[in-house]
Design a protein around this motif. Sequence first.
Motif, short mmCIF file in Angstrom:
data_model
loop_
_atom_site.label_atom_id
_atom_site.label_comp_id
_atom_site.label_asym_id
_atom_site.label_seq_id
_atom_site.Cartn_x
_atom_site.Cartn_y
_atom_site.Cartn_z
N SER A 354 0.81 -1.22 0.00
CA SER A 354 0.00 0.00 0.00
C SER A 354 0.85 1.27 0.00
O SER A 354 0.39 2.33 -0.41
N ILE A 355 2.09 1.16 0.50
CA ILE A 355 2.98 2.33 0.54
C ILE A 355 4.29 1.94 -0.13
O ILE A 355 4.91 0.94 0.27
N LEU A 356 4.69 2.66 -1.14
CA LEU A 356 5.93 2.33 -1.86
C LEU A 356 6.88 3.52 -1.79
O LEU A 356 6.49 4.65 -2.10
N TYR A 357 8.11 3.26 -1.38
CA TYR A 357 9.11 4.33 -1.23
C TYR A 357 10.32 3.96 -2.08
O TYR A 357 10.95 2.94 -1.84
N THR A 358 10.62 4.74 -3.10
CA THR A 358 11.73 4.40 -3.99
C THR A 358 12.43 5.66 -4.51
O THR A 358 12.17 6.76 -4.02
N ALA A 359 13.31 5.48 -5.48
CA ALA A 359 14.16 6.58 -5.95
C ALA A 359 13.78 7.00 -7.36
O ALA A 359 13.37 6.18 -8.17
N PRO A 360 13.97 8.28 -7.68
CA PRO A 360 13.65 8.77 -9.03
C PRO A 360 14.35 7.99 -10.13
O PRO A 360 13.78 7.79 -11.20
N THR A 361 15.58 7.53 -9.88
CA THR A 361 16.29 6.82 -10.93
C THR A 361 15.54 5.55 -11.33
O THR A 361 15.44 5.20 -12.51
N ALA A 362 14.95 4.87 -10.35
CA ALA A 362 14.16 3.68 -10.65
C ALA A 362 12.91 4.06 -11.45
O ALA A 362 12.57 3.43 -12.45
N ILE A 363 12.27 5.13 -11.01
CA ILE A 363 11.05 5.56 -11.69
C ILE A 363 11.36 5.90 -13.15
O ILE A 363 10.64 5.50 -14.07
N ARG A 364 12.47 6.61 -13.36
CA ARG A 364 12.81 6.99 -14.74
C ARG A 364 13.15 5.77 -15.59
O ARG A 364 12.82 5.73 -16.78
N SER A 365 13.77 4.74 -14.99
CA SER A 365 14.05 3.60 -15.85
C SER A 365 12.78 2.82 -16.17
O SER A 365 12.65 2.26 -17.25
N PHE A 366 11.80 2.82 -15.26
CA PHE A 366 10.50 2.20 -15.59
C PHE A 366 9.76 3.01 -16.66
O PHE A 366 9.08 2.45 -17.51
N MET A 367 9.91 4.33 -16.56
CA MET A 367 9.27 5.19 -17.57
C MET A 367 9.76 4.83 -18.97
O MET A 367 9.00 4.79 -19.92
N PRO A 391 16.65 15.00 -6.77
CA PRO A 391 15.44 15.72 -7.17
C PRO A 391 14.62 14.87 -8.14
O PRO A 391 15.19 14.19 -9.00
N ILE A 392 13.31 14.85 -7.96
CA ILE A 392 12.48 14.10 -8.90
C ILE A 392 11.91 15.11 -9.90
O ILE A 392 11.27 16.09 -9.50
N ASN A 393 12.21 14.90 -11.17
CA ASN A 393 11.71 15.85 -12.16
C ASN A 393 10.20 15.68 -12.28
O ASN A 393 9.67 14.58 -12.12
N PRO A 394 9.48 16.80 -12.51
CA PRO A 394 8.01 16.75 -12.54
C PRO A 394 7.46 15.68 -13.48
O PRO A 394 6.46 15.03 -13.15
N GLU A 395 8.10 15.43 -14.62
CA GLU A 395 7.62 14.39 -15.54
C GLU A 395 7.59 13.02 -14.86
O GLU A 395 6.63 12.27 -14.99
N TYR A 400 4.80 8.64 -12.11
CA TYR A 400 4.72 7.82 -10.89
C TYR A 400 3.29 7.85 -10.34
O TYR A 400 2.67 6.83 -10.08
N ARG A 401 2.76 9.07 -10.22
CA ARG A 401 1.42 9.22 -9.67
C ARG A 401 0.36 8.57 -10.58
O ARG A 401 -0.53 7.88 -10.11
N HIS A 402 0.52 8.77 -11.89
CA HIS A 402 -0.52 8.28 -12.80
C HIS A 402 -0.38 6.81 -13.13
O HIS A 402 -1.33 6.05 -12.98
N VAL A 403 0.79 6.43 -13.56
CA VAL A 403 0.94 5.07 -14.07
C VAL A 403 1.04 4.06 -12.92
O VAL A 403 0.42 3.01 -12.96
N ILE A 404 1.79 4.40 -11.88
CA ILE A 404 1.92 3.47 -10.76
C ILE A 404 0.79 3.69 -9.76
O ILE A 404 0.19 2.76 -9.25
#
Length: 651
Positions: A354-367, A391-395, A400-404
């Motif tokens: 229910s709660i996921l805590y991760t790093a922008p680099t991971a999010i960007r590679s999933f993107m 820093p997490i870039n707005p994109e 993250y908010r929409h797709v995940i």
Amino acid sequence: MTVQIDHALEEIRRFRPSPEFAAQSVADPALYEAANADRLGFWADQARELLTWHKPFTRTLDWSNPPFARWFDDGELNVAVNCLDRHVAAGLGDRVAIHFEGEPGDSRDITYAELTDEVKRAANVLEGLGVGTGDRVAIYLPMIPEAVVAMLAVARIGAIHSVVFGGFSSDSLASRIDDAEAKLVITADGGYRKGRVFPLKPTVDEAIGKSAGSVENVLVVQRTGNDITLEPGRDEWWHDTVGAAASEHEATAFEAEHPLFILYTSGTTGKPKGVVHSSGGYLTQVAFTHKYVFDLHPETDVYWCTADVGWVTGHSYVVYGPLANGATQVLYEGTPDTPHPGRWWEIVEKYKVSILYTAPTAIRSFMKLGRQIPHEFNLRSLRLLGSVGEPINPEAWIWYRHVIGGGSIPVVDTWWQTETGAIMISALPGITDLKPGSAQVPIPGISIDILSDDGTPVEGEGGGLLVVSEPWPSMLRGIWGDPERFKETYWEKFGDKYFAGDGARRDEDGDIWLLGRVDDVMNVSGHRLSTAEIESSLVAHPWTAEAAVVGASDETTGQAVVAFVILKASQADVASADVAAASEELRKHVATQIGAIARPRQVFIVNELPKTRSGKIMRRLLRDLAEGRQIGDTTTLADTSIMQIISEQVK
Ligand code: WTA
């Protein structure tokens, strides 16, 4: 960093918490009011409310000898008891503490009662090996439950752990063993990474061979079954000793200021710093932030922080915060893409995270891989997302908010450091209107200022240097064995205000935007690396005459290591014969000396480096080159034509 700043300035989206989320949120605006009215009283209340003290404290903060803070210092507690025994005593023994998921797919659930048992056994073993209060224990393990057990067992007996990330080389491990004079090393035969066995024990043997001889014993967890040797009289299997030990262990209480751990992190010099954290203050702030920033409902939430215990995020938000709060969490051993690129999302579905805590680099590679991969899995259990490390870039935030997150759940961007011990700047979900790309506001009880170089406050666009202007409970207590370096690094610049080394600006709403490091520390995939450390590794190679390293912005990893190397005259033939092979050799060399995370993305063999008349390398110009930008002002160079020549060579 420039790219991210540009995006940040254009970013105007705001997301109000949904009424449903706000209604059930554990955080309340009253937290800010209480902290603003009486900051120290607020932290004292948190320490009493969130922790169990063997001996209650009467003093909240002693700041009479800055920068050496003492929090709750006449109180006594046992950190492991706070993370384990008290939950069992409260009837929560059957609650799952850890859903462990191994990379090959093996899994096991460990309840609070079982974890407590295991930690008590391990504590007995450590004491049996002569590890006592204040002794240092190095931990070099994969992400398996024994890593958590080992840390808590060390804490339970008042020893001090120094966890070394399993990806570090034997040299890096040896220097950390030596600096802390570790008496015991806890390791494993190996771990699973990317579908293969990653041996660890042989690296420990090598490290001990190189070290000064403080290590008396090695405990080895059997994880992968690869061939290893145990040195008789020194090494023992974990399962033999811990398995046979008694599960009764009486915990004693330690002073709140008793050191809990040392964690090495990169600074601006070649030598990593051993950041020291305490017990009571540290645990107070990690428990507080874990509860309120992640809106933790421990009875129902399944929390997953993807960080490795080798980093501070793993210490504070895999081990101490969640366990102090009695949370149920997922611990995953492997990489996100093994055996398939949807592995993380499969885990979210399997355990209903229910709660996921991760790093922008991971999010960007999933993107980059695309939304069809997460969309194959049911991610509807998620109700809160967190980000940390850079820093997490707005994109990436929006993705993250929409797709995940399915488009409506909060994303909290949390700013903090190894040195701060716990989250310092973050939205509180349910209260704060979210702003993609901004870490937003100091958490209650934390005072942040943005100052110019001369110490005057900076408002608005330009930005300045981020400082923490009042001591905080989880602040580092020093650098192991080097009080002078502690003062110089963080306190010399602004007196009794803590200089974080990050640039930041505050917008018209009062929200804080992080602008990256202002010193020679790079941030690669959320991991801190020092330019000086990689330069000295390059210079240690027999071919190298001189080296300069910069962090160049990189789409996936945030920054990437780019090196410029001048070879010795004797190697000129090697270089002209095969430049590619020479630079590959140097990349490999850094990976072996420091660890794979430090391997440069590129090593350029050049004949010159840009220097000022006083001989200082102008890394700014090399960064321009590495990022493919127009080269900036070269007027202070000793030879202004140099950049032209280097540009030609780099092509
Ligand atoms: C950076 C990791 C922007 C920052 C917890 C800091 C961030 C360094 C953020 C500490 C964030 C961490 N936004 N930058 N949310 N979180 N950083 O010690 O430069 O590994 O100084 O601690 O990471 O890295 P460390």
